[in-house]
Scaffold this motif. Sequence first.
Motif, PDB file in Angstrom:
ATOM      1  N   SER A  14       0.837  -1.202   0.000  1.00  0.00           N
ATOM      2  CA  SER A  14       0.000   0.000   0.000  1.00  0.00           C
ATOM      3  C   SER A  14       0.865   1.242   0.000  1.00  0.00           C
ATOM      4  N   ILE A  15       0.516   2.185  -0.861  1.00  0.00           N
ATOM      5  CA  ILE A  15       1.224   3.473  -0.827  1.00  0.00           C
ATOM      6  C   ILE A  15       0.194   4.598  -0.725  1.00  0.00           C
ATOM      7  N   GLN A  16       0.615   5.704  -0.162  1.00  0.00           N
ATOM      8  CA  GLN A  16      -0.289   6.849  -0.042  1.00  0.00           C
ATOM      9  C   GLN A  16      -0.455   7.505  -1.408  1.00  0.00           C
ATOM     10  N   GLY A  17      -1.674   7.971  -1.691  1.00  0.00           N
ATOM     11  CA  GLY A  17      -1.917   8.641  -2.974  1.00  0.00           C
ATOM     12  C   GLY A  17      -2.592   9.979  -2.764  1.00  0.00           C
ATOM     13  N   LEU A  18      -2.634  10.782  -3.831  1.00  0.00           N
ATOM     14  CA  LEU A  18      -3.329  12.076  -3.765  1.00  0.00           C
ATOM     15  C   LEU A  18      -4.825  11.816  -3.900  1.00  0.00           C
ATOM     16  N   SER A  19      -5.430  11.471  -2.774  1.00  0.00           N
ATOM     17  CA  SER A  19      -6.851  11.150  -2.719  1.00  0.00           C
ATOM     18  C   SER A  19      -7.190  10.038  -3.714  1.00  0.00           C
ATOM     19  N   GLY A  20      -8.471   9.944  -4.115  1.00  0.00           N
ATOM     20  CA  GLY A  20      -8.851   8.871  -5.038  1.00  0.00           C
ATOM     21  C   GLY A  20      -8.247   9.091  -6.418  1.00  0.00           C
ATOM     22  N   THR A  21      -8.332  10.323  -6.907  1.00  0.00           N
ATOM     23  CA  THR A  21      -7.907  10.617  -8.280  1.00  0.00           C
ATOM     24  C   THR A  21      -6.411  10.330  -8.475  1.00  0.00           C
ATOM     25  N   GLY A  22      -5.588  10.818  -7.560  1.00  0.00           N
ATOM     26  CA  GLY A  22      -4.146  10.612  -7.680  1.00  0.00           C
ATOM     27  C   GLY A  22      -3.798   9.131  -7.583  1.00  0.00           C
ATOM     28  N   SER A  23      -4.534   8.416  -6.739  1.00  0.00           N
ATOM     29  CA  SER A  23      -4.270   6.977  -6.600  1.00  0.00           C
ATOM     30  C   SER A  23      -4.645   6.258  -7.892  1.00  0.00           C
ATOM     31  N   LEU A  24      -5.757   6.668  -8.495  1.00  0.00           N
ATOM     32  CA  LEU A  24      -6.149   6.067  -9.777  1.00  0.00           C
ATOM     33  C   LEU A  24      -5.074   6.332 -10.833  1.00  0.00           C
ATOM     34  N   PHE A  25      -4.543   7.543 -10.834  1.00  0.00           N
ATOM     35  CA  PHE A  25      -3.576   7.914 -11.873  1.00  0.00           C
ATOM     36  C   PHE A  25      -2.258   7.140 -11.709  1.00  0.00           C
ATOM     37  N   VAL A  26      -1.789   7.046 -10.467  1.00  0.00           N
ATOM     38  CA  VAL A  26      -0.542   6.279 -10.248  1.00  0.00           C
ATOM     39  C   VAL A  26      -0.788   4.816 -10.636  1.00  0.00           C
ATOM     40  N   GLY A  27      -1.961   4.304 -10.291  1.00  0.00           N
ATOM     41  CA  GLY A  27      -2.310   2.923 -10.665  1.00  0.00           C
ATOM     42  C   GLY A  27      -2.324   2.768 -12.180  1.00  0.00           C
ATOM     43  N   ALA A  28      -2.889   3.765 -12.858  1.00  0.00           N
ATOM     44  CA  ALA A  28      -2.964   3.711 -14.323  1.00  0.00           C
ATOM     45  C   ALA A  28      -1.550   3.718 -14.912  1.00  0.00           C
ATOM     46  N   CYS A  29      -0.682   4.584 -14.398  1.00  0.00           N
ATOM     47  CA  CYS A  29       0.701   4.650 -14.912  1.00  0.00           C
ATOM     48  C   CYS A  29       1.431   3.333 -14.649  1.00  0.00           C
ATOM     49  N   PHE A  30       1.165   2.744 -13.488  1.00  0.00           N
ATOM     50  CA  PHE A  30       1.778   1.451 -13.158  1.00  0.00           C
ATOM     51  C   PHE A  30       1.358   0.389 -14.182  1.00  0.00           C
TER      52      PHE A  30
END
Length: 410
Positions: free
Chosen positions: A100-116
């Motif tokens: 688990s990593i911290q993300g910029l709320s839901g949107t930032g977490s979605l974006f990092v996930g998408a880039c991954f």
Amino acid sequence: MSLFANLPEVPPDPILGIASACKADSFEGKVDLSIGAYRDENGKPWILPVVSKAEKILTSNPERNHEYLPMGGLPSFTSAAARIIFGSDSKELKNKQIYSIQGLSGTGSLFVGACFLYECYDRNKTIYISDPTWTNHRSVFGLAGFKVDVYTYWDSSLKTISFEKYISSIRDAPEGSVFILHACAHNPTGSDPTKEQWQIIANEMKAKKHFPFFDSAYQGFATGDLDNDAYAIRLFASMGFEMLVAQSFAKNMGLYGERLGCLHILCKDSNSATRSGKFLEKMSRNIVSSAPRYGAEIASIILNNDELLQEWKQCLVIMSSRILEMRKALVEKLVELKTPGDWTHITRQIGMFSFTGLNTEQSTTMIEKYHVYLTKNGRISVAGLNEKNIGYVASCIDKVVRSAEAQSHL
Ligand SMILES: Cc1ncc(COP(=O)(O)O)c(C=O)c1O
């Protein structure tokens, strides 16, 4: 001449653009039902009392500082967030299959996930989002470089999930596609699959080796209970899926602007989870460098203290119950007014939103003629209703529906 002089004009954001138009409206009786943010019975933003308590604890700590957080965020927050979403008795957590990593709320977490996924899974896969969905999904995954398509979700004439077509979309998608699934309180329809339907969805996804990416923006808002609202995620986890989960604490802790979220990856074994997690950290380092500290510290205090955790759960009950009351009250008013049509879908739907069934034209009239702001697809944030404005909103819905009826008879 500027290099950017010929850029096309950006249309207003379908949600935030309407919220801004409402702000600019000087009409005294205006009502803002556009944005997915909880409002109390006086129409005001609510600072959860448990959050205020945690803030006091935080600011009185002499050890406190404003240093950067580690690359993965605040560990005492991310580990507690994982327990909230996967359950404290999660076998996968015990086996260290989740990173688990911290993300910029839901949107930032979605974006990092998408880039991954773009970097580490397969950039040629299509991302499937529900039709309809939260308006940002398409752009977030598009921005990461993916082709984005839709899976059928909604039957607008019956105002229910179009389940058979949903399943056909899963079957028709190429093997190994990525499906973005709303963990609960689907935005904008307010309609989630039943437990039996989730099981079928999971079976079908498994048969096609699809990759689930859960978006959990409303845990606690659907049923008022964190565990119930994590049902689908825990079901998929128990079935051995590898998956990503973007978890937002914007709505359920009322920490919207603090941008608090978490991105979890669940893998078949702990070695792969750690390897993937290190990639997630690297991506996050490249995108935001370091996650925001303040909200994470507050949430960590709440989630790691039994008494405060219980208090937070009570806050969730307060918010979700008030929304339920407003749903009932709106339907009662429409029945009283004998507004043409069946409005029971408003109480069947759950979470923050109701997909009223008002069409674009009716929604536009609500805004332009009556100063009641909702998104153009007929979605209202039920949390924006209160005793003072609900009668007015019901009477405006009544008028736009009757006027459309009258026109259809011309
Ligand atoms: C379905 C869904 N996902 C994600 C989000 C992201 O919210 P935030 O970035 O504020 O956590 C929202 C917010 O409205 C949402 O409705």
